[in-house]
Design a protein around this motif. Structure first.
Motif, PDB file in Angstrom:
ATOM      1  N   CYS A 286      43.088  40.670  30.706  1.00  0.00           N
ATOM      2  CA  CYS A 286      42.015  41.615  30.367  1.00  0.00           C
ATOM      3  C   CYS A 286      42.386  42.470  29.162  1.00  0.00           C
ATOM      4  O   CYS A 286      41.549  42.716  28.284  1.00  0.00           O
ATOM      5  CB  CYS A 286      41.695  42.511  31.567  1.00  0.00           C
ATOM      6  SG  CYS A 286      40.913  41.643  32.938  1.00  0.00           S
TER       7      CYS A 286
ATOM      8  N   PHE B 196      32.169  42.642  36.552  1.00  0.00           N
ATOM      9  CA  PHE B 196      33.614  42.645  36.399  1.00  0.00           C
ATOM     10  C   PHE B 196      34.335  43.031  37.686  1.00  0.00           C
ATOM     11  O   PHE B 196      33.985  44.000  38.346  1.00  0.00           O
ATOM     12  CB  PHE B 196      34.023  43.593  35.272  1.00  0.00           C
ATOM     13  CG  PHE B 196      35.489  43.617  35.018  1.00  0.00           C
ATOM     14  CD1 PHE B 196      36.143  42.484  34.567  1.00  0.00           C
ATOM     15  CD2 PHE B 196      36.212  44.761  35.242  1.00  0.00           C
ATOM     16  CE1 PHE B 196      37.505  42.491  34.340  1.00  0.00           C
ATOM     17  CE2 PHE B 196      37.573  44.789  35.018  1.00  0.00           C
ATOM     18  CZ  PHE B 196      38.217  43.651  34.558  1.00  0.00           C
TER      19      PHE B 196
ATOM     20  N   PHE C 246      36.710  47.315  26.659  1.00  0.00           N
ATOM     21  CA  PHE C 246      36.337  45.999  26.138  1.00  0.00           C
ATOM     22  C   PHE C 246      35.140  46.132  25.208  1.00  0.00           C
ATOM     23  O   PHE C 246      35.121  45.593  24.099  1.00  0.00           O
ATOM     24  CB  PHE C 246      36.026  45.026  27.280  1.00  0.00           C
ATOM     25  CG  PHE C 246      35.639  43.656  26.801  1.00  0.00           C
ATOM     26  CD1 PHE C 246      36.614  42.714  26.501  1.00  0.00           C
ATOM     27  CD2 PHE C 246      34.314  43.311  26.621  1.00  0.00           C
ATOM     28  CE1 PHE C 246      36.274  41.449  26.039  1.00  0.00           C
ATOM     29  CE2 PHE C 246      33.953  42.054  26.160  1.00  0.00           C
ATOM     30  CZ  PHE C 246      34.939  41.119  25.871  1.00  0.00           C
TER      31      PHE C 246
ATOM     32  N   THR D  39      37.000  35.639  33.742  1.00  0.00           N
ATOM     33  CA  THR D  39      37.354  36.994  33.313  1.00  0.00           C
ATOM     34  C   THR D  39      36.650  37.352  32.009  1.00  0.00           C
ATOM     35  O   THR D  39      36.050  38.424  31.897  1.00  0.00           O
ATOM     36  CB  THR D  39      38.882  37.127  33.156  1.00  0.00           C
ATOM     37  OG1 THR D  39      39.496  36.908  34.426  1.00  0.00           O
ATOM     38  CG2 THR D  39      39.265  38.498  32.635  1.00  0.00           C
TER      39      THR D  39
ATOM     40  N   GLN E  71      32.949  37.846  32.691  1.00  0.00           N
ATOM     41  CA  GLN E  71      32.685  39.104  33.388  1.00  0.00           C
ATOM     42  C   GLN E  71      32.814  40.298  32.452  1.00  0.00           C
ATOM     43  O   GLN E  71      32.009  41.226  32.514  1.00  0.00           O
ATOM     44  CB  GLN E  71      33.629  39.274  34.586  1.00  0.00           C
ATOM     45  CG  GLN E  71      33.285  38.419  35.770  1.00  0.00           C
ATOM     46  CD  GLN E  71      34.160  38.726  36.969  1.00  0.00           C
ATOM     47  OE1 GLN E  71      35.169  39.422  36.880  1.00  0.00           O
ATOM     48  NE2 GLN E  71      33.772  38.194  38.123  1.00  0.00           N
ATOM     49  N   LEU E  72      33.822  40.286  31.610  1.00  0.00           N
ATOM     50  CA  LEU E  72      33.988  41.389  30.659  1.00  0.00           C
ATOM     51  C   LEU E  72      32.797  41.462  29.705  1.00  0.00           C
ATOM     52  O   LEU E  72      32.308  42.551  29.396  1.00  0.00           O
ATOM     53  CB  LEU E  72      35.290  41.236  29.879  1.00  0.00           C
ATOM     54  CG  LEU E  72      36.568  41.570  30.643  1.00  0.00           C
ATOM     55  CD1 LEU E  72      37.792  41.056  29.904  1.00  0.00           C
ATOM     56  CD2 LEU E  72      36.670  43.066  30.912  1.00  0.00           C
ATOM     57  N   GLU E  73      32.343  40.318  29.247  1.00  0.00           N
ATOM     58  CA  GLU E  73      31.204  40.290  28.320  1.00  0.00           C
ATOM     59  C   GLU E  73      29.906  40.731  28.997  1.00  0.00           C
ATOM     60  O   GLU E  73      29.057  41.344  28.356  1.00  0.00           O
ATOM     61  CB  GLU E  73      31.033  38.888  27.730  1.00  0.00           C
ATOM     62  CG  GLU E  73      32.141  38.513  26.776  1.00  0.00           C
ATOM     63  CD  GLU E  73      32.092  37.062  26.323  1.00  0.00           C
ATOM     64  OE1 GLU E  73      32.715  36.768  25.287  1.00  0.00           O
ATOM     65  OE2 GLU E  73      31.455  36.224  26.998  1.00  0.00           O
TER      66      GLU E  73
ATOM     67  N   THR F 206      40.473  42.494  25.669  1.00  0.00           N
ATOM     68  CA  THR F 206      39.948  43.781  25.223  1.00  0.00           C
ATOM     69  C   THR F 206      40.363  44.067  23.789  1.00  0.00           C
ATOM     70  O   THR F 206      39.581  44.621  23.010  1.00  0.00           O
ATOM     71  CB  THR F 206      40.421  44.908  26.167  1.00  0.00           C
ATOM     72  OG1 THR F 206      39.811  44.694  27.440  1.00  0.00           O
ATOM     73  CG2 THR F 206      40.043  46.276  25.647  1.00  0.00           C
TER      74      THR F 206
ATOM     75  N   ALA G  36      38.015  49.519  32.041  1.00  0.00           N
ATOM     76  CA  ALA G  36      38.273  48.217  31.404  1.00  0.00           C
ATOM     77  C   ALA G  36      37.030  47.728  30.654  1.00  0.00           C
ATOM     78  O   ALA G  36      37.136  47.250  29.518  1.00  0.00           O
ATOM     79  CB  ALA G  36      38.707  47.199  32.450  1.00  0.00           C
ATOM     80  N   ILE G  37      35.866  47.866  31.267  1.00  0.00           N
ATOM     81  CA  ILE G  37      34.625  47.448  30.597  1.00  0.00           C
ATOM     82  C   ILE G  37      34.338  48.329  29.393  1.00  0.00           C
ATOM     83  O   ILE G  37      33.959  47.845  28.328  1.00  0.00           O
ATOM     84  CB  ILE G  37      33.433  47.490  31.593  1.00  0.00           C
ATOM     85  CG1 ILE G  37      33.593  46.403  32.648  1.00  0.00           C
ATOM     86  CG2 ILE G  37      32.105  47.337  30.868  1.00  0.00           C
ATOM     87  CD1 ILE G  37      33.571  44.993  32.104  1.00  0.00           C
TER      88      ILE G  37
ATOM     89  N   ARG H 126      38.127  49.830  36.822  1.00  0.00           N
ATOM     90  CA  ARG H 126      37.160  48.772  36.542  1.00  0.00           C
ATOM     91  C   ARG H 126      36.189  49.209  35.436  1.00  0.00           C
ATOM     92  O   ARG H 126      35.936  48.477  34.483  1.00  0.00           O
ATOM     93  CB  ARG H 126      36.409  48.444  37.839  1.00  0.00           C
ATOM     94  CG  ARG H 126      35.647  47.157  37.838  1.00  0.00           C
ATOM     95  CD  ARG H 126      35.047  46.893  39.217  1.00  0.00           C
ATOM     96  NE  ARG H 126      33.928  47.758  39.506  1.00  0.00           N
ATOM     97  CZ  ARG H 126      32.687  47.561  39.027  1.00  0.00           C
ATOM     98  NH1 ARG H 126      32.448  46.536  38.245  1.00  0.00           N
ATOM     99  NH2 ARG H 126      31.718  48.371  39.343  1.00  0.00           N
TER     100      ARG H 126
END
Length: 192
Positions: free
Chosen positions: A34, A88, A175, A77, A80-82, A38, A171-172, A168
């Protein structure tokens, strides 16, 4: 890479790591991935398999099961990040594990994230807004969770759930901040 839609869970990755003789935590590996993503970097399938093997201190896996699981980890992964905060998921042990074990895994995930972010060339400088820089500092503090002795108390459970959700969302946010696409300038566009 593969097109599976399910993120491997902590237990299935732990079992796989035992089978392939890996030294490492599924949480830390996921955090590293991740963080690298990122920072705006991407791996090809072969490069990801080599990198994950290096991170797990093993030879590049030969088994189709291991290759598929690691490729799926990467693909899902990134997707989910996108897609953002609702999709995510962190790879940490579920609620069946003791609070102390889940706290330690969250600390490992944060450590991995910072390691991956650095590997990917991520910077903590004026290009990031103040909230993003503070969030990275928070993740750095959370790496110490592995050294804390938490008990099975309701307050510890609630605190851990809040931390998991915070990490969580952070992280988003990071990113998104680090992976914004610059919009091409349209020279024919007129401003009024």
């Amino acid at each position: 890479m593969s097109s599976s839609t399910a993120l491997p869970d902590f237990d299935s990755l732990s079992n796989l790591f035992i089978q392939i003789g890996a030294l490492g935590s599924p949480s830390e590996l996921h955090g590293t991935l991740c963080g690298f993503l990122t920072a705006g970097r991407r791996w090809s399938t072969d490069d990801w398999l080599k990198q994950s093997a290096q991170l797990l201190d093993i030879d590049v896996p030969e088994s189709a099961q291991a290759k598929t699981a690691l490729a799926q980890l990467y693909d899902v992964t990134l997707r989910q990040l996108e897609e953002g905060v609702f999709e995510f998921t962190l790879i940490v042990p579920d609620d069946d594990y003791a609070v102390a074990q889940r706290s330690q895994a969250l600390g490992s995930w944060c450590y991995g994230f910072l390691h991956g972010y650095g590997m990917g060339g991520g910077q903590v400088d004026e290009n990031l807004d103040e909230d993003a820089r503070e969030s990275i500092q928070d993740l750095s503090r959370f790496t110490q969770l592995s050294d804390m002795a938490l008990e099975e108390q309701e307050s510890d459970e609630a605190d851990l759930m809040e931390l998991l959700e915070y990490v969580r969302v952070v992280a988003i946010m990071l990113f998104t901040a680090c992976n914004q696409q610059e919009q091409p300038v349209n020279p024919n566009r007129t401003l009024h």
